[in-house]
Scaffold this active site. Structure first.
Site, PDB file in Angstrom:
ATOM      1  N   GLY A  23     -21.526  49.121  42.547  1.00 21.00           N
ATOM      2  CA  GLY A  23     -20.163  48.849  42.128  1.00 21.00           C
ATOM      3  C   GLY A  23     -19.876  49.269  40.704  1.00 21.00           C
ATOM      4  O   GLY A  23     -20.751  49.286  39.840  1.00 21.00           O
ATOM      5  N   HIS A  52     -17.566  49.286  45.686  1.00 20.87           N
ATOM      6  CA  HIS A  52     -16.296  48.807  45.161  1.00 20.87           C
ATOM      7  C   HIS A  52     -16.090  49.199  43.706  1.00 20.87           C
ATOM      8  O   HIS A  52     -17.014  49.176  42.890  1.00 20.87           O
ATOM      9  CB  HIS A  52     -16.189  47.287  45.298  1.00 20.87           C
ATOM     10  CG  HIS A  52     -17.335  46.547  44.656  1.00 20.87           C
ATOM     11  ND1 HIS A  52     -17.346  46.193  43.328  1.00 20.87           N
ATOM     12  CD2 HIS A  52     -18.500  46.097  45.177  1.00 20.87           C
ATOM     13  CE1 HIS A  52     -18.458  45.552  43.046  1.00 20.87           C
ATOM     14  NE2 HIS A  52     -19.192  45.477  44.152  1.00 20.87           N
ATOM     15  N   ASP A  53     -14.866  49.597  43.413  1.00 17.22           N
ATOM     16  CA  ASP A  53     -14.406  49.881  42.049  1.00 17.22           C
ATOM     17  C   ASP A  53     -15.022  51.132  41.438  1.00 17.22           C
ATOM     18  O   ASP A  53     -14.883  51.365  40.228  1.00 17.22           O
ATOM     19  CB  ASP A  53     -14.632  48.678  41.123  1.00 17.22           C
ATOM     20  CG  ASP A  53     -13.939  47.428  41.630  1.00 17.22           C
ATOM     21  OD1 ASP A  53     -12.698  47.430  41.693  1.00 17.22           O
ATOM     22  OD2 ASP A  53     -14.641  46.462  41.997  1.00 17.22           O
TER      23      ASP A  53
END
Length: 263
Positions: free
Chosen positions: A139, A121-122
């Protein structure tokens, strides 16, 4: 009409360009958009609020746009954005973003993502990167343009890898890797600059020599990092536009290296 295999499950709300090809048993969710000329392999699952640009090739069994592997995630409408011309090989997993960051995971254009890579994520990937087999990005990792990450390399959350940098096979990156630098080991240690990669991209001998000088200032002359940055600042005033831009790229990266840099 799009070349959709009859066994593929495509939500009616999904938006696929007219010439997108989708292989057997693929599953595509309602919030997915796929651009012209992209090809989706057999058994791929593409879900979440995922936008895929034109000319991408996603091989069989990839999982694209799944929810973040983050216990704080509570179903927020975060996104995944993939640019144009990327190659994403078998069993790659790419998650959407979280509201704790910018809320979107991004990949630029012309990236070469090999089998079993995980992009959490991200993460923010530039363009023209290479992630070899089984690279694992935690992440919030940022990867600059033209960076190369060797196979079975693990990258700690929030780490940044600068443009044109290279991490060798089985490297453990827990600190930021500056632009142009090659690193390897567990933990990672700087080994020099990515000379061959720079040559392939048309960097002149003089420009490569200037990058080597920056490397020596940071890693070989025993200077405190602030002193090395001051010396590079002088280089950023060079009359050569490319050399000055390279120095500014390095200075900007060092100024924002919150985790410290690979030494």
């Amino acid at each position: 009409m799009a070349a959709i295999h009859p066994t593929a499950l495509i939500d009616p709300a999904a938006e696929l360009a007219a010439d997108v090809a989708v292989g057997p048993y693929a599953v595509i969710g309602p919030h997915v958009r796929i651009g012209a000329g992209s090809r989706i392999g057999a058994h791929c699952v593409i879900e979440g609020r995922t936008s895929i640009g034109p000319g991408n090739r996603i091989f069989q069994f990839a999982s694209i746009g799944a929810a973040p592997q983050d216990k704080k995630y509570a179903g927020e409408p975060t996104r995944l954005e993939i640019g144009a011309g990327n190659t994403i090989r078998e069993f790659v997993t790419i998650n959407t973003g979280t509201v704790q960051d910018v809320g979107v995971t991004r990949l630029g254009d012309d990236n070469w993502i090999m089998a079993y890579v995980h992009i959490a994520h991200d993460c923010q990937l530039g363009s023209h990167t290479i992630l070899a087999n089984a690279v694992q990005l935690a992440g919030h990792v940022h990867i600059g343009d033209w960076a190369v990450i060797g196979g079975i390399t693990g990258v700690h959350q929030y780490v940044r890898v600068g443009a044109h940098a290279m991490a060798g096979f089985q490297t453990r990156l827990s600190q930021d890797l500056p632009p142009f630098i090659t690193a390897s080991g567990n933990p990672a240690a700087a080994q020099g600059i990515n000379v061959e990669g720079l040559r392939r991209r048309g960097f002149s001998p003089e420009r490569i020599a200037a990058i080597k000088h920056m490397y020596r200032l940071i890693y070989r002359q025993g200077l405190p990092l602030d002193a090395a940055r001051q010396a590079i600042q002088a280089q950023s005033a060079s009359g050569d536009a490319d050399m000055a831009a390279d120095a500014r790229l390095m200075l900007g990266f060092l100024a924002s290296a919150s985790r410290g840099i690979v030494r």
